[in-house]
Design a protein around this motif. Structure first.
Motif, mmCIF file in Angstrom:
data_model
loop_
_atom_site.group_PDB
_atom_site.id
_atom_site.type_symbol
_atom_site.label_atom_id
_atom_site.label_comp_id
_atom_site.label_asym_id
_atom_site.label_seq_id
_atom_site.Cartn_x
_atom_site.Cartn_y
_atom_site.Cartn_z
ATOM 1 N N PHE A 101 0.832 -1.208 0.000
ATOM 2 C CA PHE A 101 0.000 0.000 0.000
ATOM 3 C C PHE A 101 0.866 1.256 0.000
ATOM 4 O O PHE A 101 0.586 2.219 -0.722
ATOM 5 N N SER A 102 1.933 1.249 0.795
ATOM 6 C CA SER A 102 2.817 2.415 0.837
ATOM 7 C C SER A 102 3.496 2.640 -0.512
ATOM 8 O O SER A 102 3.655 3.788 -0.956
ATOM 9 N N MET A 103 3.878 1.560 -1.169
ATOM 10 C CA MET A 103 4.559 1.691 -2.456
ATOM 11 C C MET A 103 3.611 2.170 -3.551
ATOM 12 O O MET A 103 4.010 2.912 -4.451
ATOM 13 N N ILE A 104 2.343 1.747 -3.483
ATOM 14 C CA ILE A 104 1.355 2.232 -4.454
ATOM 15 C C ILE A 104 1.136 3.734 -4.277
ATOM 16 O O ILE A 104 1.027 4.485 -5.242
ATOM 17 N N ILE A 129 2.678 8.000 5.173
ATOM 18 C CA ILE A 129 2.892 7.408 6.506
ATOM 19 C C ILE A 129 1.581 7.371 7.280
ATOM 20 O O ILE A 129 1.228 6.345 7.891
ATOM 21 N N ILE A 130 0.812 8.462 7.238
ATOM 22 C CA ILE A 130 -0.460 8.502 7.963
ATOM 23 C C ILE A 130 -1.433 7.455 7.429
ATOM 24 O O ILE A 130 -2.070 6.721 8.198
ATOM 25 N N LEU A 131 -1.546 7.373 6.110
ATOM 26 C CA LEU A 131 -2.485 6.422 5.511
ATOM 27 C C LEU A 131 -2.067 4.969 5.746
ATOM 28 O O LEU A 131 -2.913 4.104 5.975
ATOM 29 N N VAL A 132 -0.766 4.708 5.692
ATOM 30 C CA VAL A 132 -0.286 3.341 5.931
ATOM 31 C C VAL A 132 -0.526 2.934 7.382
ATOM 32 O O VAL A 132 -0.945 1.799 7.658
ATOM 33 N N VAL A 180 9.842 3.745 -5.751
ATOM 34 C CA VAL A 180 9.826 4.549 -4.529
ATOM 35 C C VAL A 180 10.814 5.699 -4.663
ATOM 36 O O VAL A 180 11.965 5.482 -5.058
ATOM 37 N N PRO A 181 10.414 6.934 -4.360
ATOM 38 C CA PRO A 181 11.329 8.090 -4.471
ATOM 39 C C PRO A 181 12.569 7.906 -3.600
ATOM 40 O O PRO A 181 12.489 7.395 -2.481
ATOM 41 N N MET A 182 13.702 8.325 -4.090
ATOM 42 C CA MET A 182 14.950 8.176 -3.349
ATOM 43 C C MET A 182 14.912 8.937 -2.021
ATOM 44 O O MET A 182 15.483 8.491 -1.028
#
Length: 348
Positions: A101-104, A129-132, A180-182
């Motif tokens: 989910f975090s990666m999506i 972070i909040i949503l995960v 995922v952004p660096m």
């Protein structure tokens, strides 16, 4: 003088035996010290100077702590779950689901949710972070509801969740490789001095918070009451279902934190294999640290010690060249030994 020395030795042996038998924190700490000494000896002292040896020793320990921080955080939550008389076999699959989910959310490609609505950079990371964390909370709440409202035994409820969460995640993530952004990787990889110790700091901070909860709050006392005697807890006015829902929801949040740390460490996740066996490591750490599988007793500090014992043991087995499949056998021996020690404590 000789009689005084004999008496002193007898007193020490008696004190040590009593502490070893009745104080899980003490016995676990002694076992950890022995493991640390053994690891130090195995690493050897063939260095040009003490400074070089000490630097190597520190680097080895930082690697051990960083690599096990995520599992250590989950083990802390498992301590609370077991203290209520429950179990959570779904932590590995929850890790995969929340990690996916975090990666999506973070994906910088065309399928990225936040990038698709124009949200990038630090605001996107905060929202992610909040949503995960919220997603992990909901997954834990779902498990807790099936146990409290559905009256499904914890073993069955979490076993079913383990299969559902992983299989659904694999279905939706097949053929999809999020980017995922660096910058997001700095959450776990930010250097303090020359060391990447952020995962260790997260672990230590969460351990302190949960220690405080277990020792200084009503919720912590209610967890112990529910695990010790659920019927008596109800008669005392404790909302047993609410406590269990809280514990499993907390477990979901802690797994979410561990998944964020893992994604930010490596920037990806193997949805087929990530988290497999994680539940056994978490249970082992809690039990080795003195948490009773029957519920009603648990020690956050003991779980930290237990996790370190298992981490050092894995490192030693790796240094000795023990095949990976056999390492699980050593964990099994440690867990069985810890449970046998608990039984001895009850009968003594």
């Amino acid at each position: 003088m000789e009689n005084a020395n004999v008496k002193m030795n007898k007193n020490f042996i008696g004190w040590f035996t009593h502490k070893w038998t009745n104080d899980p924190i003490f016995s676990t700490a002694i076992a950890l010290i022995i493991m640390i000494i053994l690891q130090t000896l195995v690493l050897g002292f063939d260095y040009n100077s003490f400074g070089e040896w000490f630097q190597s020793w520190i680097n080895n320990w930082i690697n051990i702590l960083r690599n096990n921080a995520g599992t250590g955080i989950i083990a802390l939550g498992m301590t609370f779950v077991i203290m209520t008389g429950g179990i959570d076999l779904a932590v590995g699959s929850t890790l995969v689901a929340t990690g996916a989910f975090s990666m999506i959310l973070l994906d910088t490609g065309t399928k990225g949710i936040l990038a698709g609505v124009g949200l990038t950079g630090i605001p996107a990371y905060i929202v992610t972070i909040i949503l995960v964390l919220l997603f992990g909370y909901l997954l834990g709440l779902l498990i807790g509801a099936s146990i409290t409202k559905g009256k499904v035994p914890p073993f069955i409820a979490t076993l079913g969740a383990m299969m559902i969460f992983r299989s659904v995640t694999q279905h939706f993530m097949q053929g999809y490789n999020p980017k995922v952004p660096m910058e997001f990787l700095q959450i776990a990889s930010f250097k303090m001095g020359n060391y990447m110790i952020m995962p260790i700091i997260y672990w230590a901070l969460i351990a302190y918070i949960l220690w405080y909860v277990s020792k200084r709050t009503t919720f912590g006392r209610q967890i112990i009451a529910v695990g010790s005697n659920e019927r008596a807890a109800k008669l005392s006015g404790v909302n047993v279902n609410k406590v269990k829902l809280g514990v499993y929801s907390l477990m979901g949040v802690l797994v979410s934190i561990a998944s964020i740390i893992q994604v930010s460490r490596i920037g990806s996740m193997d949805f087929s294999n990530a988290g497999r066996g994680l539940e056994m490591d978490a249970i082992a750490a809690a039990v080795v640290g003195g948490t009773s599988m029957m519920g009603g007793r648990g020690f956050i500090l003991g779980t930290v010690y237990g996790m370190l014992i298992i981490a050092v043991m894995n490192n030693l087995l790796n240094l000795f060249g023990v095949p990976p499949f056999l390492r699980e056998a050593f964990k099994g021996i440690i867990v069985i030994g810890a449970v046998l020690l608990q039984r001895k404590e009850k009968t003594s």
